[in-house]
Design a protein around this motif. Sequence first.
Motif, PDB file in Angstrom:
ATOM      1  N   ALA A 143       8.089  63.425  59.557  1.00 16.46           N
ATOM      2  CA  ALA A 143       9.291  62.601  59.752  1.00 16.46           C
ATOM      3  C   ALA A 143       9.992  62.337  58.436  1.00 16.46           C
ATOM      4  O   ALA A 143      11.225  62.276  58.369  1.00 16.46           O
ATOM      5  CB  ALA A 143       8.914  61.284  60.423  1.00 16.46           C
ATOM      6  N   LEU A 144       9.213  62.154  57.355  1.00 14.86           N
ATOM      7  CA  LEU A 144       9.823  61.805  56.065  1.00 14.86           C
ATOM      8  C   LEU A 144       9.683  62.917  55.028  1.00 14.86           C
ATOM      9  O   LEU A 144      10.497  63.020  54.120  1.00 14.86           O
ATOM     10  CB  LEU A 144       9.179  60.514  55.527  1.00 14.86           C
ATOM     11  CG  LEU A 144       9.355  59.276  56.406  1.00 14.86           C
ATOM     12  CD1 LEU A 144       8.588  58.099  55.821  1.00 14.86           C
ATOM     13  CD2 LEU A 144      10.844  58.933  56.536  1.00 14.86           C
ATOM     14  N   LYS A 145       8.632  63.711  55.133  1.00 16.61           N
ATOM     15  CA  LYS A 145       8.453  64.776  54.134  1.00 16.61           C
ATOM     16  C   LYS A 145       7.639  65.921  54.722  1.00 16.61           C
ATOM     17  O   LYS A 145       7.041  65.814  55.798  1.00 16.61           O
ATOM     18  CB  LYS A 145       7.758  64.230  52.893  1.00 16.61           C
ATOM     19  CG  LYS A 145       6.328  63.778  53.124  1.00 16.61           C
ATOM     20  CD  LYS A 145       5.678  63.356  51.810  1.00 16.61           C
ATOM     21  CE  LYS A 145       4.208  62.985  52.043  1.00 16.61           C
ATOM     22  NZ  LYS A 145       3.522  62.647  50.767  1.00 16.61           N
ATOM     23  N   GLU A 146       7.633  67.027  53.993  1.00 17.31           N
ATOM     24  CA  GLU A 146       6.863  68.199  54.399  1.00 17.31           C
ATOM     25  C   GLU A 146       5.476  68.163  53.757  1.00 17.31           C
ATOM     26  O   GLU A 146       5.307  67.672  52.637  1.00 17.31           O
ATOM     27  CB  GLU A 146       7.581  69.488  53.971  1.00 17.31           C
ATOM     28  CG  GLU A 146       8.911  69.717  54.670  1.00 17.31           C
ATOM     29  CD  GLU A 146       9.578  71.005  54.223  1.00 17.31           C
ATOM     30  OE1 GLU A 146      10.588  71.355  54.828  1.00 17.31           O
ATOM     31  OE2 GLU A 146       9.076  71.635  53.250  1.00 17.31           O
TER      32      GLU A 146
END
Length: 830
Positions: free
Chosen positions: A47-50
């Motif tokens: 959701a916020l980073k890979e």
Amino acid sequence: MNKKETIENIKDINSLVQVVISLCEKVGLKEIVRISENILSAIEIGALKEKSHIFIVTLSELSGKVPQILENVKNYSKNNPEITIITNHNKPVSSYFIKWIKEEAKYNKFDFWSQAEMISKIDAHIPHFWGHNDLFLKAYEDAFIKNLESEVELKKILKLDKKFESLLNIFVEPKIYIFKEDKETQRTTRIKISFERLLKKENYFITGDAGTGKSTLLKQLGKKIIEVNHQKAEKALPLIIKPSDLQDANFSIKDAVELGLKKNFGIQDLTKIFNDYHLVLLLDSIDEFEKSIKESIINDLDIFLENCSCNFIISTRNYENLIEGLNPSPHFKIFLSNFDQRQVKQYLDNFFKFDLSKSNQLWENLMENHILDRIPVTPLTISLVSILYEEKQYEVPATLTDVFDNFNQFLLGRTTVKTNLEFLDINIKERVLSIYALEIIRTTNRKRKTTEEFISSVKAFFKEKSITVNEELVPELLNSLTDGTGILYLDEKGAISFKHDHFMEYYASREMFIQHNRIDFEKELIDNFTEYNWQNTAIFYTGRTKDMPVFLTNLIKRVNEYSNLNDCLLAISGLGYVLQSLWLTDSKIRKDGVVIALELLLKADSRVKQLAEEKSNFFHGIREIDLAFMNLVWFFNHFNSIAIKDPLNLAFEHLYEQLQLLNGTVFDHDKSSKLYQLFCIASTLSTGRNSDINKLNVLFNEQSILNNPFFVILFDEGAKVLEIVGEQKLKEDNKIKNKFHRYSSAIKFYLDTPAEDLRFTNHYKLAPIKKFELITEGKTDASIIYHAFSILTNFQEPYWNISSMDKVKNVGGGANELRKHLEELGRTIQ
């Protein structure tokens, strides 16, 4: 078979990695890349980073120290990924291993999957892995896989211990290429494609030299088709059709398909097959048949494809020879190349996967003695070398003949069946095999003997040699050569056949070599040099002494007489291998073989242009630059060897002297042709095995060939495909980008104009160099004269070149232009 057994039965790393890839795809990971044979990378989109993942896959038990896995962890932990170590072993990952690898790697972001975790994750994400609901399809797939396992070629050939059985299923993905036009540049380039590309419902001809793994590739494709059935709504049925199947069906494709489905799978309801499934026909070589039969098979295949949901994949040793004069269904031409060094190392690491120290020892031996430069680097050859090294610690041999000599001693010296034929030593078994092999090769369509005929011929052999033998024991001899060694086998038609054509060709070469009338056999080898079995026999034959100057001289004289496309291309490839096997022969004589091969290259170029002008289906519209590039690759593939380095250098010097004689003359295409031949040599010398760009620099600096747009295109493509040493620096030093801009209009001309439009005009670049030159007013005149000569001489190669005053598409010709040109020629010559 339960789930535990299914996982345990994954015996090769490739299959286990494919299961992990499927799991990654199903759980939504992106950018899944196989960065080495047993290591995958992937990205998890959060959701916020890979989050990056590394998967390290092994077949080993993880209970102690495994240095190789530790090394992999250290290499890939630098970017802070989640690292998952996976094994299909039935024992859980030990706490000792987990503690050891975390401490040694100084890293903690680990996950570990053993067999239990694998089963759990497959249940959750890809339950179809365990089977599917189409019981008819499941039965077909099981039967297909069972047939393949019973037909593992090397397993049948070798009759080795059980410890080798899993090793002989090794499949190293081959280097597969396709020629394709780039839409932006309009240039034909050789593009490497993946194995999976062949799964598309399209037709393919796969062409490659003997032993390059064409049959293995077809079988792997069959397996892969079954694998992807689990993910696709439309199901496909692979069907392998062998030459013997076609013979049984009187060379009818429809009958061969029906017989194959009934015989191998017990399928009676063929309507269900054609209505409910897509059929993939895998034709395993039809090269050994006569031309009329091959034409009949190809034409029959086209008719069959019109009436059912079906596509075909055909393996062949020479595509041009197979389809010449035919108009097969739309298809792609696929090239299968020999192993490169990376693939050889990958194969050895697979073969010796339970003892990597042996892999490294054999690899070092191969490198130190430059063996890979003296033998055809094919899957078959590397398999034989590996088995000999594992079983007997044989020294690595220097030529293909030496490989098979060692293997012959290995097979015939072993006793794997009980027999009362103690008197039959290796020499007598060799003679029986050799006489039979030679008889097959000299028979039309390579007809084999039945069991009764074979036994009768052996009895006659003993009688002629005054060897007293109980005739009732002779069938035991056949049993010792089939069940005992696996060199021979009883095929589906009840005929005695060799397990691989290379065995037949090897033994035939032995028989020829020991005969008192050896000179007569040498003449037969030379006269039939462009027939597959004869050419391979010649390669084995010359490898017996490695020094046959008289044979090579006579061979060079013979191949110089060839003029049709098929003979020219096959003679070039055969010469390349013969010059390697004759590595002890005087390089000055071998130099003549290189020169003649390059003359044949120009003849092949001329023949294709003639076919293009005649609107031949395959060659119509081909461009001269594309043809020049394909012929360059053909020469490179068969002459790229350190064993031929000296002859290549001598040939360059010889042709360079001839080039000097052309400077200042009026026939520019003669000079272009000679420069092209020199470019073929220089490009071959400048690749990884030889790594010598001196000759290429001579052409760039002394001859300024990169001021010619034709060679700018050729070098740009060749540098990429042939992997020329220092490719980028060479392009920068010679300002290739600037030259493309400066010569843009000329380059566009070569890319827009088909070869048939250039032929007989003053714009064509390449042609065989002749002593006589005819010049006409217009292109039509030249075409008529050339065609008339061909018809009246039964398509012999003219002793002259012919051109016209036309530029392109009948523009610029005429009597007045011809008069001016002739007057100018006269003044220049004087």
